[in-house]
Design a protein around this motif. Structure first.
Motif, PDB file in Angstrom:
ATOM      1  N   TYR A 180       0.831  -1.212   0.000  1.00 48.93           N
ATOM      2  CA  TYR A 180       0.000   0.000   0.000  1.00 48.93           C
ATOM      3  C   TYR A 180       0.863   1.260   0.000  1.00 48.93           C
ATOM      4  CZ  TYR A 180      -3.754   3.238   1.328  1.00 48.93           C
ATOM      5  OH  TYR A 180      -4.658   4.277   1.353  1.00 48.93           O
ATOM      6  N   THR A 181       1.948   1.246   0.755  1.00 45.96           N
ATOM      7  CA  THR A 181       2.812   2.421   0.836  1.00 45.96           C
ATOM      8  C   THR A 181       3.884   2.437  -0.257  1.00 45.96           C
ATOM      9  OG1 THR A 181       4.304   1.317   2.403  1.00 45.96           O
ATOM     10  CG2 THR A 181       2.488   2.628   3.328  1.00 45.96           C
ATOM     11  N   GLY A 182       3.881   1.436  -1.133  1.00 44.07           N
ATOM     12  CA  GLY A 182       4.785   1.417  -2.268  1.00 44.07           C
ATOM     13  C   GLY A 182       5.966   0.488  -2.130  1.00 44.07           C
ATOM     14  N   MET A 183       6.174  -0.112  -0.955  1.00 43.46           N
ATOM     15  CA  MET A 183       7.332  -0.993  -0.783  1.00 43.46           C
ATOM     16  C   MET A 183       7.093  -2.347  -1.446  1.00 43.46           C
ATOM     17  SD  MET A 183       8.712  -0.322   3.107  1.00 43.46           S
ATOM     18  CE  MET A 183       7.181  -0.692   3.982  1.00 43.46           C
ATOM     19  N   ASP A 184       8.126  -2.874  -2.080  1.00 41.83           N
ATOM     20  CA  ASP A 184       8.060  -4.230  -2.610  1.00 41.83           C
ATOM     21  C   ASP A 184       8.075  -5.207  -1.441  1.00 41.83           C
ATOM     22  OD1 ASP A 184       7.939  -3.757  -5.365  1.00 41.83           O
ATOM     23  OD2 ASP A 184      10.116  -3.579  -5.532  1.00 41.83           O
ATOM     24  N   ALA A 185       7.044  -6.050  -1.372  1.00 41.08           N
ATOM     25  CA  ALA A 185       6.929  -7.031  -0.291  1.00 41.08           C
ATOM     26  C   ALA A 185       7.635  -8.310  -0.711  1.00 41.08           C
ATOM     27  CB  ALA A 185       5.461  -7.311   0.018  1.00 41.08           C
ATOM     28  N   LEU A 186       8.685  -8.680   0.010  1.00 41.59           N
ATOM     29  CA  LEU A 186       9.415  -9.899  -0.286  1.00 41.59           C
ATOM     30  C   LEU A 186       8.750 -11.092   0.400  1.00 41.59           C
ATOM     31  CD1 LEU A 186      13.098  -8.652   0.098  1.00 41.59           C
ATOM     32  CD2 LEU A 186      11.565  -8.481  -1.871  1.00 41.59           C
ATOM     33  N   PRO A 187       8.942 -12.300  -0.126  1.00 45.06           N
ATOM     34  CA  PRO A 187       8.397 -13.473   0.568  1.00 45.06           C
ATOM     35  C   PRO A 187       8.931 -13.533   1.999  1.00 45.06           C
ATOM     36  CG  PRO A 187       9.178 -14.068  -1.624  1.00 45.06           C
ATOM     37  CD  PRO A 187       9.629 -12.655  -1.381  1.00 45.06           C
ATOM     38  N   PRO A 188       8.078 -13.808   2.962  1.00 43.14           N
ATOM     39  CA  PRO A 188       8.531 -13.838   4.359  1.00 43.14           C
ATOM     40  C   PRO A 188       9.419 -15.039   4.638  1.00 43.14           C
ATOM     41  CG  PRO A 188       6.230 -14.497   4.209  1.00 43.14           C
ATOM     42  CD  PRO A 188       6.628 -14.045   2.842  1.00 43.14           C
ATOM     43  N   TYR A 189      10.296 -14.884   5.628  1.00 37.36           N
ATOM     44  CA  TYR A 189      11.063 -16.024   6.129  1.00 37.36           C
ATOM     45  C   TYR A 189      10.429 -16.453   7.444  1.00 37.36           C
ATOM     46  CZ  TYR A 189      14.484 -19.140   8.018  1.00 37.36           C
ATOM     47  OH  TYR A 189      15.060 -20.258   8.553  1.00 37.36           O
ATOM     48  N   VAL A 190      10.088 -17.737   7.551  1.00 36.85           N
ATOM     49  CA  VAL A 190       9.313 -18.244   8.679  1.00 36.85           C
ATOM     50  C   VAL A 190      10.038 -19.409   9.336  1.00 36.85           C
ATOM     51  CG1 VAL A 190       7.048 -19.060   9.424  1.00 36.85           C
ATOM     52  CG2 VAL A 190       7.239 -17.660   7.353  1.00 36.85           C
ATOM     53  N   VAL A 191      10.125 -19.376  10.651  1.00 35.62           N
ATOM     54  CA  VAL A 191      10.604 -20.508  11.436  1.00 35.62           C
ATOM     55  C   VAL A 191       9.387 -21.172  12.063  1.00 35.62           C
ATOM     56  CG1 VAL A 191      12.012 -21.264  13.381  1.00 35.62           C
ATOM     57  CG2 VAL A 191      12.829 -19.431  11.891  1.00 35.62           C
ATOM     58  N   TYR A 192       9.048 -22.354  11.582  1.00 32.99           N
ATOM     59  CA  TYR A 192       7.914 -23.098  12.111  1.00 32.99           C
ATOM     60  C   TYR A 192       8.360 -23.961  13.296  1.00 32.99           C
ATOM     61  CZ  TYR A 192       5.654 -21.848   7.698  1.00 32.99           C
ATOM     62  OH  TYR A 192       5.129 -21.157   6.647  1.00 32.99           O
TER      63      TYR A 192
END
Length: 259
Positions: A180-192
């Motif tokens: 929404y604010t214009g930033m490119d959203a990268l895939p999140p890094y998740v520790v399950y």
């Protein structure tokens, strides 16, 4: 790159704290500049109220308008201004937090509420008078990445998992805040399975994180649709011929993104 790392966990000796230490050191070893906002250590105040604006009136508080006025008049409080200066400096922002009740801790939500004010992060217009958002906006050109830990197994956050697919669970943040604010959203890094991680598991996760951070400048963003590139009508609804069989979150990701 210049990277702002926003950390939201109350315990520096936690799994998150260790990942933060390893991650920021990895970035510095790669030659990047890193600044940090450790929200709990800063005793960050998460609640928007009239005290944010150095108001000189007791008129009704209209938060959006007051934020924009205070930003343009340089009347926001020093803590807010300091965070905005860090954002302006940064090429990329990393947000690290444990996933609590399917979202970030309240202290980080309050950081977004108080820092990403109208006139700075959103509410801007182009020369034609169009509002700049969803791919445009005050933070356009920057990258944003989530690092998060969850107690559940990875399967529960899969495409048919009971908790919902994680990039959809995080849609309000990835799409509704970053994009929404214009930033490119990268895939999140998740520790399950964070509560059950042993020493060997930590070494594996830390190595994965270092690799993700190594590719931070070139990782392909999530292919969200731009508002002003013809996919949406004047009511901000996708045109009927675009992915006619999709609804909800999935419809707002393009299969052939134009970057």
């Amino acid at each position: 790159m210049k990277i702002l790392w926003v950390f939201a966990h109350p315990e520096p000796r936690s799994l998150n704290g260790s990942l933060r230490d390893d991650g920021t050191q990895a970035l510095r070893d790669l030659g990047h500049e890193v600044r940090e906002s450790d929200l709990y250590a800063m005793d960050w105040r998460p609640v928007v109220d009239s005290g944010d604006f150095h108001r000189e009136t007791v008129d009704r508080l209209l938060v959006g308008a007051e934020q924009e006025h205070a930003y343009s008049a340089a009347k926001l409080t020093d803590d807010i201004t300091a965070e905005q200066e860090k954002i302006a400096w940064a090429d990329a922002l990393v947000f690290q937090f444990p996933l609590w009740w399917f979202g970030p801790p309240a202290i980080l939500k309050g950081w977004f509420d108080r820092v990403l004010v109208q006139g700075f992060a959103f509410g801007l217009q182009d020369h034609a008078g169009r509002t700049l958002r969803y791919g445009d906006g005050g933070l356009a050109g920057k990258r944003a990445m989530v690092i998060t830990t969850v107690g559940a197994r990875e399967s529960g956050f899969g495409p048919r998992g009971i908790h919902g697919q994680l990039d959809e669970v995080l849609f309000p943040l990835l799409h509704g805040t970053f994009w929404y604010t214009g930033m490119d959203a990268l895939p999140p890094y998740v520790v399950y399975g964070a509560d059950r991680l042993d020493a060997a598991g930590y070494r594996t996760r830390a190595a994965e994180l270092r690799e993700r951070l190594r590719t931070l400048p070139v990782t392909e963003p999530l292919p969200y649709r731009h508002e002003h590139r013809g996919d949406y009508d004047d009511a901000l609804v996708l045109h009927p011929e675009i992915e006619p069989n999709l609804t909800g979150v999935a419809a707002h990701r393009s299969r052939t993104p134009e970057r």
